[in-house]
Design an enzyme around this catalytic site. Structure first.
Site, PDB file in Angstrom:
ATOM      1  N   ASP A  96      40.478 -98.446 -40.731  1.00 43.63           N
ATOM      2  CA  ASP A  96      40.267 -97.962 -39.372  1.00 43.63           C
ATOM      3  C   ASP A  96      39.223 -98.848 -38.699  1.00 43.63           C
ATOM      4  O   ASP A  96      38.097 -98.968 -39.191  1.00 43.63           O
ATOM      5  CB  ASP A  96      39.758 -96.512 -39.441  1.00 43.63           C
ATOM      6  CG  ASP A  96      40.289 -95.662 -38.325  1.00 43.63           C
ATOM      7  OD1 ASP A  96      40.271 -96.134 -37.180  1.00 43.63           O
ATOM      8  OD2 ASP A  96      40.690 -94.516 -38.596  1.00 43.63           O
ATOM      9  N   ASP A 191      41.280 -97.841 -33.460  1.00 38.41           N
ATOM     10  CA  ASP A 191      40.901 -96.593 -32.797  1.00 38.41           C
ATOM     11  C   ASP A 191      40.912 -96.757 -31.271  1.00 38.41           C
ATOM     12  O   ASP A 191      40.389 -97.761 -30.760  1.00 38.41           O
ATOM     13  CB  ASP A 191      39.473 -96.244 -33.269  1.00 38.41           C
ATOM     14  CG  ASP A 191      39.032 -94.863 -32.859  1.00 38.41           C
ATOM     15  OD1 ASP A 191      39.688 -93.892 -33.244  1.00 38.41           O
ATOM     16  OD2 ASP A 191      38.008 -94.758 -32.140  1.00 38.41           O
ATOM     17  N   GLU A 243      45.917 -96.855 -31.808  1.00 37.93           N
ATOM     18  CA  GLU A 243      45.870 -95.472 -31.341  1.00 37.93           C
ATOM     19  C   GLU A 243      45.751 -95.519 -29.825  1.00 37.93           C
ATOM     20  O   GLU A 243      44.791 -96.075 -29.297  1.00 37.93           O
ATOM     21  CB  GLU A 243      44.675 -94.737 -31.936  1.00 37.93           C
ATOM     22  CG  GLU A 243      44.721 -93.264 -31.584  1.00 37.93           C
ATOM     23  CD  GLU A 243      43.362 -92.570 -31.607  1.00 37.93           C
ATOM     24  OE1 GLU A 243      43.330 -91.351 -31.758  1.00 37.93           O
ATOM     25  OE2 GLU A 243      42.318 -93.254 -31.446  1.00 37.93           O
ATOM     26  N   HIS A 317      43.949 -86.445 -38.612  1.00 40.24           N
ATOM     27  CA  HIS A 317      42.638 -85.808 -38.746  1.00 40.24           C
ATOM     28  C   HIS A 317      42.130 -85.247 -37.420  1.00 40.24           C
ATOM     29  O   HIS A 317      41.038 -84.693 -37.380  1.00 40.24           O
ATOM     30  CB  HIS A 317      41.651 -86.854 -39.269  1.00 40.24           C
ATOM     31  CG  HIS A 317      41.482 -87.979 -38.287  1.00 40.24           C
ATOM     32  ND1 HIS A 317      42.479 -88.899 -38.037  1.00 40.24           N
ATOM     33  CD2 HIS A 317      40.462 -88.317 -37.460  1.00 40.24           C
ATOM     34  CE1 HIS A 317      42.083 -89.738 -37.109  1.00 40.24           C
ATOM     35  NE2 HIS A 317      40.850 -89.413 -36.736  1.00 40.24           N
ATOM     36  N   ASP A 318      42.868 -85.441 -36.336  1.00 36.56           N
ATOM     37  CA  ASP A 318      42.443 -84.909 -35.036  1.00 36.56           C
ATOM     38  C   ASP A 318      43.299 -83.729 -34.599  1.00 36.56           C
ATOM     39  O   ASP A 318      43.124 -83.227 -33.477  1.00 36.56           O
ATOM     40  CB  ASP A 318      42.566 -85.995 -33.949  1.00 36.56           C
ATOM     41  CG  ASP A 318      41.538 -87.104 -34.122  1.00 36.56           C
ATOM     42  OD1 ASP A 318      40.442 -86.831 -34.643  1.00 36.56           O
ATOM     43  OD2 ASP A 318      41.845 -88.248 -33.734  1.00 36.56           O
TER      44      ASP A 318
HETATM   45  C1  NOJ Z   1      40.017 -91.202 -32.180  1.00 37.82           C
HETATM   46  C2  NOJ Z   1      39.721 -90.744 -33.567  1.00 37.82           C
HETATM   47  O1  NOJ Z   1      40.929 -90.455 -34.214  1.00 37.82           O
HETATM   48  C3  NOJ Z   1      38.816 -89.539 -33.423  1.00 37.82           C
HETATM   49  O2  NOJ Z   1      38.655 -88.863 -34.646  1.00 37.82           O
HETATM   50  C4  NOJ Z   1      37.520 -90.008 -32.842  1.00 37.82           C
HETATM   51  O3  NOJ Z   1      36.693 -88.900 -32.575  1.00 37.82           O
HETATM   52  C5  NOJ Z   1      37.730 -90.759 -31.529  1.00 37.82           C
HETATM   53  N1  NOJ Z   1      38.800 -91.690 -31.609  1.00 37.82           N
HETATM   54  C6  NOJ Z   1      36.509 -91.526 -31.134  1.00 37.82           C
HETATM   55  O4  NOJ Z   1      36.330 -92.610 -32.006  1.00 37.82           O
END
Ligand code: NOJ
Length: 541
Positions: A96, A191, A243, A317-318
């Site tokens: 990541d 990210d 992402e 994970h989000d």
């Molecule tokens: C996306 C990540 O998946 C998330 O977990 C994070 O809080 C934000 N980007 C900020 O880096």
């Protein structure tokens, strides 16, 4: 070399996978221990969320040193061992890269704060804040020490945005990527990479949130092209995924079309907002099937027709666990989990499995706000109260929407803390672990179905490479698509509801071979009744 489309990626949240030291936090040795398990599942690559030194304000997405291992997770020798043992198991690693922002504890920010103009140019610092909002609530600007100026943070106040317009910043970040490339990893997940390109002048926006000033800006494509050229692009076997926050199909085609030399594929999140009321996350609403179907079809068709490539996923994970969002999990966990899996693993794109998905893990059902750790969730709870919700209502929303839902310890067995740690876990294990765990599930219907899906993608180029076209677009219950390649055809039907539904099978497929079914169906017919959450794949070789 083009992307190997037979590959399947498995995501590990290192903090929660397996603790070998008893400190309550998962570690790299824990990942090494579980490589045989992952090999058994059949995956090719593991994406690891950040394990770098970090104050952990946003669980590692606030990096204070990009080229080291946080002692919480082990050390560089562990990392090197992990990469080596991974290769012995046929498993590569995807790291990541959080290149939009760094922690305010990073030396770049600290030097900027101490007055060094060279490092001040690494960030967005200005006299007057704009009206932009942080994605974690409140203003996107915070006072820059006692200078009377402000710095930009699109995420937490401790995550300062990096100024990609500055070539020195880009140079430093490319060095970071090459550092890990040279350690033998074979993939990168970038990210929130579609927000790195900000307008030249940062001003108030008519929308008052700032998004148009930094989302999918044309300059971001230039930056990605530079990144590609300076780092992973030199090795054609790399797998890269961006992402993309609030992105568009047009941009994702540009980010991923092979002739553009940007990234291999893109994550978008539109399909995971179909249970948002009026586009707002912190609300409760049943998912909108019509919207979901329409999104899948539009993205599937457009990416297929224009040579774009998507990363396909239900969980990360989000996100709260998809089983709790899209399935009557109390009555149909096995059927729902397998149907959801087939609906993306047989589709066009690279499938991602989030740890625990392969055993049908569900949300933890915490009893109290005290069980939550995530900064976004705790901020949201306070905002909900401030907006007039009762503590009970606010808690119900957090229970359904918190990112901690997927961050709970991996459920290995029914021993205390789900076999994740012998210590006190950093985040409480989900209540379901005595029933849902690897020991119980490894020969069960969900895990074995995932094994089949992964194997099929490797056996049939039609699944890995075929085109995508929507089918049964008007069905009120079925999400279906066709895949075509070199005269071969596949029709995949997915019943998204607990009620059966009868369908007329498309004429071509009435005598087709049943490639896969989560009910052991063996024969196609003219008219078929799909059972609750049934998935059916009909194949014409
Ligand atoms: C996306 C990540 O998946 C998330 O977990 C994070 O809080 C934000 N980007 C900020 O880096």
């Amino acid at each position: 070399m083009t992307l190997d489309k037979t590959k399947v990626v498995y995501q590990i949240y290192p903090k929660s996978y397996k603790d070998t030291t008893g400190n309550g936090v998962g570690d790299l040795q824990g990942i090494i221990e579980k490589l045989p398990y992952l090999k058994e599942l059949g995956i090719d690559m593991v994406w690891l969320n950040p394990f770098y030194p970090s104050p952990q304000r946003d669980n590692g997405y606030d990096i204070s040193d990009y080229t080291a291992v946080n002692p919480l997770f082990g050390d560089m020798a562990d990392f090197e061992e992990m990469v080596r043992v991974g290769k012995e198991h046929g498993i590569d690693f995807m790291l990541d890269m959080v290149l939009n922002h760094c922690s305010i504890e990073h030396e770049w920010f600290q030097k900027a704060l101490a007055g060094d103009p060279y490092y001040q140019d690494f960030f967005f610092i200005q006299d007057r804040p704009t009206d932009w909002l942080s994605k974690f609530g409140g203003s996107a600007w915070a006072p820059f020490g006692d200078t009377g100026k402000y710095y930009l943070h699109l995420y937490d106040v401790t995550q300062a945005d990096l100024n990609w317009r500055n070539p020195h910043v880009r140079g430093e970040l490319f060095k970071v990527v090459n550092f890990w490339r040279d350690k033998g990893v074979k993939g990168f997940r970038f990210d929130v990479i579609n927000v790195i390109g900000k307008d030249a002048v940062l001003e108030d926006c008519p929308e008052h949130d700032g998004k148009p000033a930094y989302t999918d800006k044309p300059i971001t494509h230039d930056y990605l092209h530079m990144l590609n050229e300076a780092t992973f692009g030199q090795d054609g076997s790399f797998v890269t995924v961006g992402e993309m926050s609030a992105t568009t199909i047009e941009n994702c085609i540009l980010y991923t079309a092979p002739d553009r030399h940007e990234l291999s594929m893109a994550f978008n999140f539109h399909h995971l907002k179909v249970d948002y009321e009026a586009g707002q996350k912190w609300t409760l609403k049943a998912f909108d099937f019509e919207e979901l179907k329409h999104l899948f079809h539009t993205w599937g068709r457009e990416m297929s027709e224009h040579d774009g490539w998507s990363a396909l996923f239900w969980n990360n994970h989000d996100q709260p666990r998809a089983l709790n969002r899209f399935v009557d999990v109390e009555h149909f966990r096995n059927e729902g989990a397998t149907m959801l899996a087939a609906s993306i693993h047989l589709s066009r794109g690279t499938p991602y499995i989030y740890m625990g998905e392969e055993i049908g893990m569900i949300d933890p059902e915490y009893d109290s706000m005290d069980d939550y750790v995530d900064v976004e969730s705790t901020n949201a709870y306070q905002s909900l109260l401030a907006a007039g919700q009762s503590p009970e209502e606010a808690f119900r929303i957090i229970q359904a929407k918190s990112r901690d839902n997927s961050r709970t310890p991996m459920q290995w067995d029914d021993s205390p803390n789900a076999g994740f740690t012998t210590g006190q876990p950093w985040l409480k294990a989900g209540k379901s672990y005595p029933q849902i765990n690897v020991t119980k599930e490894q020969d069960g219907p969900i895990f074995t179905f995932y094994q089949k899906l992964i194997a099929l993608r490797k056996e049939l180029p039609l699944i890995a490479e075929g085109s995508y076209s929507p089918a049964y677009e008007d069905s009120p219950q079925i999400y279906a698509f066709e895949r075509h390649l070199a005269g071969q055809k596949l029709l995949v039907l997915n019943n998204f509801y607990p009620d059966p539904i009868t369908v007329d099978i498309l004429p071509d497929y009435q005598n087709a071979q049943v490639l896969l079914s989560n009910y052991g169906e063996s024969q196609a017919g003219q008219v078929m009744t799909l059972k609750p959450y049934e998935t059916l794949a009909l194949f014409l070789p």
